[in-house]
Design a protein around this motif. Sequence first.
Motif, PDB file in Angstrom:
ATOM      1  N   GLU A  98      32.250   9.229  17.467  1.00  0.00           N
ATOM      2  CA  GLU A  98      31.520   9.243  18.892  1.00  0.00           C
ATOM      3  C   GLU A  98      30.530  10.224  17.849  1.00  0.00           C
ATOM      4  O   GLU A  98      31.228  10.727  16.559  1.00  0.00           O
ATOM      5  N   LEU A  99      29.057   9.931  18.126  1.00  0.00           N
ATOM      6  CA  LEU A  99      28.384  10.550  17.693  1.00  0.00           C
ATOM      7  C   LEU A  99      28.127  12.026  18.316  1.00  0.00           C
ATOM      8  O   LEU A  99      28.880  12.447  19.911  1.00  0.00           O
ATOM      9  N   GLU A 104      31.006  22.959  20.263  1.00  0.00           N
ATOM     10  CA  GLU A 104      32.092  21.557  19.936  1.00  0.00           C
ATOM     11  C   GLU A 104      32.188  21.419  18.496  1.00  0.00           C
ATOM     12  O   GLU A 104      33.656  21.615  17.276  1.00  0.00           O
ATOM     13  N   ASP A 158      37.054  18.999  21.566  1.00  0.00           N
ATOM     14  CA  ASP A 158      36.838  17.696  21.742  1.00  0.00           C
ATOM     15  C   ASP A 158      36.988  15.990  20.907  1.00  0.00           C
ATOM     16  O   ASP A 158      37.841  15.616  20.831  1.00  0.00           O
ATOM     17  N   ASP A 203      28.874   4.271  21.545  1.00  0.00           N
ATOM     18  CA  ASP A 203      28.083   4.497  20.154  1.00  0.00           C
ATOM     19  C   ASP A 203      27.478   3.011  18.666  1.00  0.00           C
ATOM     20  O   ASP A 203      26.923   3.681  18.327  1.00  0.00           O
ATOM     21  N   VAL A 260      24.455  11.749  28.779  1.00  0.00           N
ATOM     22  CA  VAL A 260      24.931  12.455  27.984  1.00  0.00           C
ATOM     23  C   VAL A 260      24.711  12.643  26.715  1.00  0.00           C
ATOM     24  O   VAL A 260      23.620  11.027  26.394  1.00  0.00           O
ATOM     25  N   GLY A 303      26.948  15.237  24.041  1.00  0.00           N
ATOM     26  CA  GLY A 303      28.402  15.749  25.903  1.00  0.00           C
ATOM     27  C   GLY A 303      27.170  15.797  27.251  1.00  0.00           C
ATOM     28  O   GLY A 303      26.047  15.432  26.655  1.00  0.00           O
TER      29      GLY A 303
HETATM   30  N1  DCM Z   1      30.834   9.154  25.267  1.00  0.00           N
HETATM   31  C1  DCM Z   1      30.310   8.494  24.701  1.00  0.00           C
HETATM   32  N2  DCM Z   1      29.871   8.511  23.192  1.00  0.00           N
HETATM   33  C2  DCM Z   1      29.367   9.610  22.883  1.00  0.00           C
HETATM   34  C3  DCM Z   1      29.194  11.031  23.193  1.00  0.00           C
HETATM   35  C4  DCM Z   1      30.052  11.147  24.651  1.00  0.00           C
HETATM   36  O1  DCM Z   1      31.140   7.673  24.817  1.00  0.00           O
HETATM   37  N3  DCM Z   1      28.705  10.446  21.876  1.00  0.00           N
HETATM   38  C5  DCM Z   1      30.630   9.636  26.433  1.00  0.00           C
HETATM   39  C6  DCM Z   1      33.273   9.838  26.372  1.00  0.00           C
HETATM   40  C7  DCM Z   1      32.889  10.484  27.665  1.00  0.00           C
HETATM   41  C8  DCM Z   1      31.459  10.716  28.270  1.00  0.00           C
HETATM   42  O2  DCM Z   1      30.795  10.742  27.495  1.00  0.00           O
HETATM   43  O3  DCM Z   1      33.271   9.605  28.566  1.00  0.00           O
HETATM   44  C9  DCM Z   1      30.939  11.816  28.270  1.00  0.00           C
HETATM   45  O4  DCM Z   1      31.918  12.994  27.228  1.00  0.00           O
HETATM   46  P1  DCM Z   1      32.001  14.513  26.474  1.00  0.00           P
HETATM   47  O5  DCM Z   1      33.022  14.789  27.298  1.00  0.00           O
HETATM   48  O6  DCM Z   1      31.636  15.279  25.506  1.00  0.00           O
HETATM   49  O7  DCM Z   1      31.487  15.550  27.754  1.00  0.00           O
END
Ligand code: DCM
Length: 128
Positions: free
Chosen positions: A33-34, A56, A96, A117, A6, A37
């Motif tokens: 979060e940052l 997004e 999202d 994060d 990710v 994906g």
């Molecule tokens: N995620 C996270 N921190 C981020 C980006 C993503 O913890 N900065 C996690 C959330 C989801 C997984 O990664 O469990 C996949 O993200 P997405 O649903 O955005 O593809």
Amino acid sequence: MNERIVVGAALFDEGRLLAARRSAPPELAGGWELPGGKVEPGERCEDALARELREELGVEVEILERVPGQWPLAKGYALRVWKARLRSGVPEPLQDHDELRWLAPDQIWSVEWLAADVPAVTAALEQP
Ligand code: DCM
């Protein structure tokens, strides 16, 4: 080797860092979060990150240097982070997320970051 990666962006603008509040899934909703994906099979990490921010947030970004490190997520995924800056557009929570916030240095810890994060943001801020 892009399985279960990710990618996240430490997107800075005028010294502020963009934080995005997740609206789904239920177990992550409300956490910050940052934005980023999952990398798709065969996709470069940097390309995936630019794609995710386009989808997004509706922005075009320039991907800068990688933030050293990798942080574990659920289901065997790992989070990798790049610094980034805006090329065009104004970020909007299109997908999202239900809120975005530009955080000045003294506001970084004013939001409840998702667990993975926290070290990623710390590392992004430590990097020159
Ligand atoms: N995620 C996270 N921190 C981020 C980006 C993503 O913890 N900065 C996690 C959330 C989801 C997984 O990664 O469990 C996949 O993200 P997405 O649903 O955005 O593809």
